[in-house]
Design a protein around this motif. Structure first.
Motif, PDB file in Angstrom:
ATOM      1  N   ALA A  68      -1.468  20.485   6.865  1.00 42.85           N
ATOM      2  CA  ALA A  68      -2.958  20.350   6.363  1.00 42.85           C
ATOM      3  C   ALA A  68      -2.832  19.271   5.296  1.00 42.85           C
ATOM      4  O   ALA A  68      -3.863  18.581   5.084  1.00 42.85           O
ATOM      5  N   ASP A  69      -1.965  19.355   4.239  1.00 41.63           N
ATOM      6  CA  ASP A  69      -1.828  18.426   3.168  1.00 41.63           C
ATOM      7  C   ASP A  69      -1.683  16.892   3.647  1.00 41.63           C
ATOM      8  O   ASP A  69      -2.046  15.961   2.991  1.00 41.63           O
ATOM      9  N   PHE A  70      -1.366  16.674   5.036  1.00 44.06           N
ATOM     10  CA  PHE A  70      -1.071  15.284   5.398  1.00 44.06           C
ATOM     11  C   PHE A  70      -2.014  14.912   6.621  1.00 44.06           C
ATOM     12  O   PHE A  70      -1.807  13.898   7.177  1.00 44.06           O
ATOM     13  N   ILE A  71      -3.346  15.602   6.564  1.00 41.02           N
ATOM     14  CA  ILE A  71      -3.897  15.202   7.844  1.00 41.02           C
ATOM     15  C   ILE A  71      -4.672  13.924   7.428  1.00 41.02           C
ATOM     16  O   ILE A  71      -4.542  12.980   8.328  1.00 41.02           O
ATOM     17  N   SER A  72      -5.257  13.654   6.139  1.00 44.02           N
ATOM     18  CA  SER A  72      -5.775  12.359   5.897  1.00 44.02           C
ATOM     19  C   SER A  72      -4.698  11.293   5.836  1.00 44.02           C
ATOM     20  O   SER A  72      -5.044  10.185   6.215  1.00 44.02           O
ATOM     21  N   GLY A  73      -3.426  11.578   5.465  1.00 41.18           N
ATOM     22  CA  GLY A  73      -2.484  10.419   5.464  1.00 41.18           C
ATOM     23  C   GLY A  73      -2.158  10.178   7.040  1.00 41.18           C
ATOM     24  O   GLY A  73      -1.858   9.066   6.972  1.00 41.18           O
ATOM     25  N   GLY A  74      -1.992  11.119   7.690  1.00 43.23           N
ATOM     26  CA  GLY A  74      -1.973  10.975   9.133  1.00 43.23           C
ATOM     27  C   GLY A  74      -2.944   9.933   9.739  1.00 43.23           C
ATOM     28  O   GLY A  74      -2.386   8.975  10.574  1.00 43.23           O
ATOM     29  N   ILE A  75      -4.088  10.127   9.178  1.00 46.71           N
ATOM     30  CA  ILE A  75      -4.992   9.033   9.719  1.00 46.71           C
ATOM     31  C   ILE A  75      -5.165   7.694   9.327  1.00 46.71           C
ATOM     32  O   ILE A  75      -5.172   6.672   9.887  1.00 46.71           O
ATOM     33  N   GLU A  76      -4.657   7.856   7.920  1.00 47.33           N
ATOM     34  CA  GLU A  76      -4.473   6.490   7.479  1.00 47.33           C
ATOM     35  C   GLU A  76      -3.287   5.812   7.886  1.00 47.33           C
ATOM     36  O   GLU A  76      -3.311   4.453   8.160  1.00 47.33           O
ATOM     37  N   ALA A  77      -2.339   6.398   8.630  1.00 45.60           N
ATOM     38  CA  ALA A  77      -1.102   5.750   9.030  1.00 45.60           C
ATOM     39  C   ALA A  77      -1.409   5.118  10.403  1.00 45.60           C
ATOM     40  O   ALA A  77      -1.035   4.142  10.698  1.00 45.60           O
ATOM     41  N   ILE A  78      -2.377   5.663  11.070  1.00 41.63           N
ATOM     42  CA  ILE A  78      -2.810   5.215  12.476  1.00 41.63           C
ATOM     43  C   ILE A  78      -3.744   4.268  12.573  1.00 41.63           C
ATOM     44  O   ILE A  78      -4.108   3.417  13.535  1.00 41.63           O
ATOM     45  N   SER A  79      -4.567   4.100  11.232  1.00 45.11           N
ATOM     46  CA  SER A  79      -5.408   3.144  11.178  1.00 45.11           C
ATOM     47  C   SER A  79      -5.235   2.270  10.015  1.00 45.11           C
ATOM     48  O   SER A  79      -6.249   2.326   9.105  1.00 45.11           O
ATOM     49  N   PRO A  80      -4.262   1.636   9.831  1.00 46.33           N
ATOM     50  CA  PRO A  80      -3.763   0.669   8.599  1.00 46.33           C
ATOM     51  C   PRO A  80      -4.609  -0.326   8.386  1.00 46.33           C
ATOM     52  O   PRO A  80      -5.624  -0.473   9.307  1.00 46.33           O
ATOM     53  N   ALA A  81      -4.540  -1.079   7.420  1.00 49.04           N
ATOM     54  CA  ALA A  81      -5.569  -2.217   6.867  1.00 49.04           C
ATOM     55  C   ALA A  81      -5.254  -3.092   8.040  1.00 49.04           C
ATOM     56  O   ALA A  81      -4.344  -3.403   8.642  1.00 49.04           O
ATOM     57  N   ARG A  82      -6.396  -3.809   8.567  1.00 48.32           N
ATOM     58  CA  ARG A  82      -6.541  -4.738   9.462  1.00 48.32           C
ATOM     59  C   ARG A  82      -7.521  -5.891   8.960  1.00 48.32           C
ATOM     60  O   ARG A  82      -8.362  -5.745   8.265  1.00 48.32           O
ATOM     61  N   HIS A  83      -6.703  -7.265   9.521  1.00 48.13           N
ATOM     62  CA  HIS A  83      -7.361  -8.602   8.986  1.00 48.13           C
ATOM     63  C   HIS A  83      -7.942  -9.323   9.955  1.00 48.13           C
ATOM     64  O   HIS A  83      -8.216 -10.625   9.622  1.00 48.13           O
ATOM     65  N   ASP A  84      -8.232  -9.053  11.300  1.00 52.59           N
ATOM     66  CA  ASP A  84      -8.592  -9.631  12.258  1.00 52.59           C
ATOM     67  C   ASP A  84     -10.089  -9.648  12.766  1.00 52.59           C
ATOM     68  O   ASP A  84     -10.673 -10.196  13.773  1.00 52.59           O
ATOM     69  N   GLY A  85     -10.914  -8.749  11.864  1.00 54.47           N
ATOM     70  CA  GLY A  85     -12.174  -8.643  12.154  1.00 54.47           C
ATOM     71  C   GLY A  85     -12.758  -7.669  12.996  1.00 54.47           C
ATOM     72  O   GLY A  85     -13.603  -7.366  13.409  1.00 54.47           O
ATOM     73  N   GLY A  86     -11.512  -6.968  13.543  1.00 51.96           N
ATOM     74  CA  GLY A  86     -11.824  -5.942  14.568  1.00 51.96           C
ATOM     75  C   GLY A  86     -11.958  -4.525  13.961  1.00 51.96           C
ATOM     76  O   GLY A  86     -12.042  -4.563  12.887  1.00 51.96           O
ATOM     77  N   TRP A  87     -12.272  -3.598  14.977  1.00 56.74           N
ATOM     78  CA  TRP A  87     -12.309  -2.134  14.762  1.00 56.74           C
ATOM     79  C   TRP A  87     -11.474  -1.210  15.111  1.00 56.74           C
ATOM     80  O   TRP A  87     -10.787  -1.334  16.295  1.00 56.74           O
ATOM     81  N   MET A 138       5.324  11.767   7.164  1.00 58.06           N
ATOM     82  CA  MET A 138       3.899  11.349   6.862  1.00 58.06           C
ATOM     83  C   MET A 138       3.701  11.337   5.411  1.00 58.06           C
ATOM     84  O   MET A 138       4.063  12.167   4.578  1.00 58.06           O
ATOM     85  N   ALA A 139       2.779  10.433   5.091  1.00 59.68           N
ATOM     86  CA  ALA A 139       2.586  10.456   3.308  1.00 59.68           C
ATOM     87  C   ALA A 139       1.030  11.255   3.311  1.00 59.68           C
ATOM     88  O   ALA A 139       0.410  11.421   4.244  1.00 59.68           O
ATOM     89  N   VAL A 140       1.020  11.673   2.221  1.00 51.88           N
ATOM     90  CA  VAL A 140      -0.197  12.417   1.777  1.00 51.88           C
ATOM     91  C   VAL A 140      -1.327  11.119   1.474  1.00 51.88           C
ATOM     92  O   VAL A 140      -1.037  10.108   1.177  1.00 51.88           O
ATOM     93  N   GLY A 141      -2.501  11.394   1.853  1.00 51.17           N
ATOM     94  CA  GLY A 141      -3.591  10.256   1.905  1.00 51.17           C
ATOM     95  C   GLY A 141      -3.855  10.032   0.534  1.00 51.17           C
ATOM     96  O   GLY A 141      -3.650  10.956  -0.386  1.00 51.17           O
ATOM     97  N   ASN A 142      -4.386   8.837   0.200  1.00 51.68           N
ATOM     98  CA  ASN A 142      -4.574   8.304  -1.075  1.00 51.68           C
ATOM     99  C   ASN A 142      -6.156   8.036  -1.190  1.00 51.68           C
ATOM    100  O   ASN A 142      -6.569   7.837  -2.343  1.00 51.68           O
ATOM    101  N   GLY A 143      -6.700   7.616  -0.175  1.00 47.01           N
ATOM    102  CA  GLY A 143      -8.077   7.491  -0.040  1.00 47.01           C
ATOM    103  C   GLY A 143      -8.459   6.049  -1.031  1.00 47.01           C
ATOM    104  O   GLY A 143      -9.670   5.750  -0.965  1.00 47.01           O
ATOM    105  N   ARG A 144      -7.293   5.190  -0.938  1.00 53.31           N
ATOM    106  CA  ARG A 144      -7.527   3.737  -1.634  1.00 53.31           C
ATOM    107  C   ARG A 144      -8.256   2.795  -0.594  1.00 53.31           C
ATOM    108  O   ARG A 144      -7.907   2.920   0.632  1.00 53.31           O
ATOM    109  N   PRO A 145      -9.335   2.268  -0.768  1.00 51.18           N
ATOM    110  CA  PRO A 145      -9.805   1.256   0.277  1.00 51.18           C
ATOM    111  C   PRO A 145      -8.713   0.258   0.889  1.00 51.18           C
ATOM    112  O   PRO A 145      -8.018   0.012   0.230  1.00 51.18           O
ATOM    113  N   ARG A 146      -9.134   0.275   2.145  1.00 51.65           N
ATOM    114  CA  ARG A 146      -8.264  -0.791   2.864  1.00 51.65           C
ATOM    115  C   ARG A 146      -8.971  -1.790   3.893  1.00 51.65           C
ATOM    116  O   ARG A 146     -10.141  -1.392   4.260  1.00 51.65           O
TER     117      ARG A 146
END
Length: 345
Positions: A194-213, A128-136
């Motif tokens: 602990a270092d990868f918690i935010s990155g783990g969440i970024e991974a399961i909710s990546p950028a989406r472009h269909d207007g969904g949630w 897993m990657a460390v979270g980066n907080g960049r807008p997606r």
């Protein structure tokens, strides 16, 4: 995928919270839930047929779900013996406990000999990657709570069901063992370094472009000394556009911490919004979800109405009342023609 139908294991449980995993699977995936297996000391039931391991296999069950929780998440000699017996009867076995099935040689040997699979769903991804907080891109909602086990998963799944029923694109993102059993995917966030918690969440909710949630299942509480770190990592990694605050009225103290009161709702809502602004300054609250299972229906309705008036937010019990008003507010706040409002701030 963990092969259904399931036999849901209750063991010798005598506390409702200790079988919340089995109960959650039975409630949200009844079509997969063939029966329950209860030990001689068990005082609880899911209302499903009580089946032995061989009987369940004969009736078509494919997998035993070890749907119990205990202090430390350990298997223990009784559960280990039952798992081996289930394997001998021809059932795959899945567990969400911290202690892995694969840590027990007798379980591994029985599975290998019978050609069956073991599923430890609390095993996080190897990389897993460390979270980066960049807008997606895309929309995300996170459920947060005043305490552990107050209904965050139920609320998130109820939101998914209501939104899909309206034709909206919405996907439940699981972060706990019960949710993973239900969704067949996710990250067990309390098992992540602990270092990868935010990155783990970024991974399961990546950028989406269909207007969904993406509807992300919350964990713990910012006000629980044991689990606040996980809750904070979720807030940062989820980058939520919207949050729903979950609470069980009348709970005497924080789970597992007698003498420590639950936080005030206003203080809890403000703390979660403030923490979430680190990665999404536009976060807004869209509702409050109460678990009123211990209240009379009239009292539950009155309390929800009073809370809604106090916060100017819809307040509902997702199980007994649904979440239509919360979704109405979500749609209102995030209509394409207008920006989200910082309600509750």
């Amino acid at each position: 995928m963990i092969p259904p139908p399931y036999l849901l294991y209750l063991g010798d449980s005598q506390n409702e919270l200790s079988v919340k995993t089995s109960r959650g699977v039975a409630y949200w995936r009844p079509e997969w839930s063939l029966g329950e297996h209860r030990g001689p000391e068990c005082t609880l039931t899911l209302g499903l047929p009580h089946l032995g391991f061989a009987e369940a296999a004969e009736k078509g069950a494919k997998t035993l779900i070890v749907g119990v929780a205990n202090a430390g998440g350990v298997l223990g000699p009784k559960i280990v013996a039952d798992v081996v017996a289930a394997l001998e009867a021809g059932l795959h076995v899945a567990s969400g406990l911290h202690e892995r099935l694969t840590e027990h040689p007798e379980i591994v040997e029985a599975a290998q000999r019978r050609g069956l699979s073991l599923f430890d769903v609390r095993e996080p991804p190897k990389k897993m990657a460390v979270g980066n907080g960049r807008p997606r891109a895309g929309h995300r909602l996170l459920t947060v709570g005043t305490d552990c086990s107050v209904g965050k998963m139920y609320t998130t799944l109820a939101l998914e069901r209501e939104m899909r029923g309206r034709g909206m694109a919405a996907d439940f993102r699981a972060t706990g063992q019960t949710g993973i059993f239900i969704a067949q995917s996710g990250v067990p966030i309390d098992a992540v370094i602990a270092d990868f918690i935010s990155g783990g969440i970024e991974a399961i909710s990546p950028a989406r472009h269909d207007g969904g949630w993406d509807l992300i299942e919350g964990q713990g509480s910012l006000f629980h000394p044991s689990y606040a770190g996980v809750s904070l990592g979720l807030l940062h990694g989820a980058q939520p556009d919207a949050i729903v605050l979950c609470h069980e009225p009348g709970r005497p103290h924080m789970r597992g911490l007698p003498g420590r009161d639950l936080p005030d709702l206003q203080a809890c809502l403000e703390a979660n919004l403030a923490s979430a602004t680190l990665t999404n300054p536009g976060v807004t609250a869209v509702g409050i979800a109460f678990n009123t299972s211990n209240l009379a229906p009239d009292e539950a309705r009155r309390l929800c109405d009073e809370t809604a008036a106090r916060f100017n937010l819809p307040c509902q019990d997702p199980v007994s009342m649904g979440v239509d008003q919360i979704v109405d507010r979500l749609v209102e706040c995030f209509a394409p023609s207008q920006p989200a409002l910082n309600i509750g701030r």
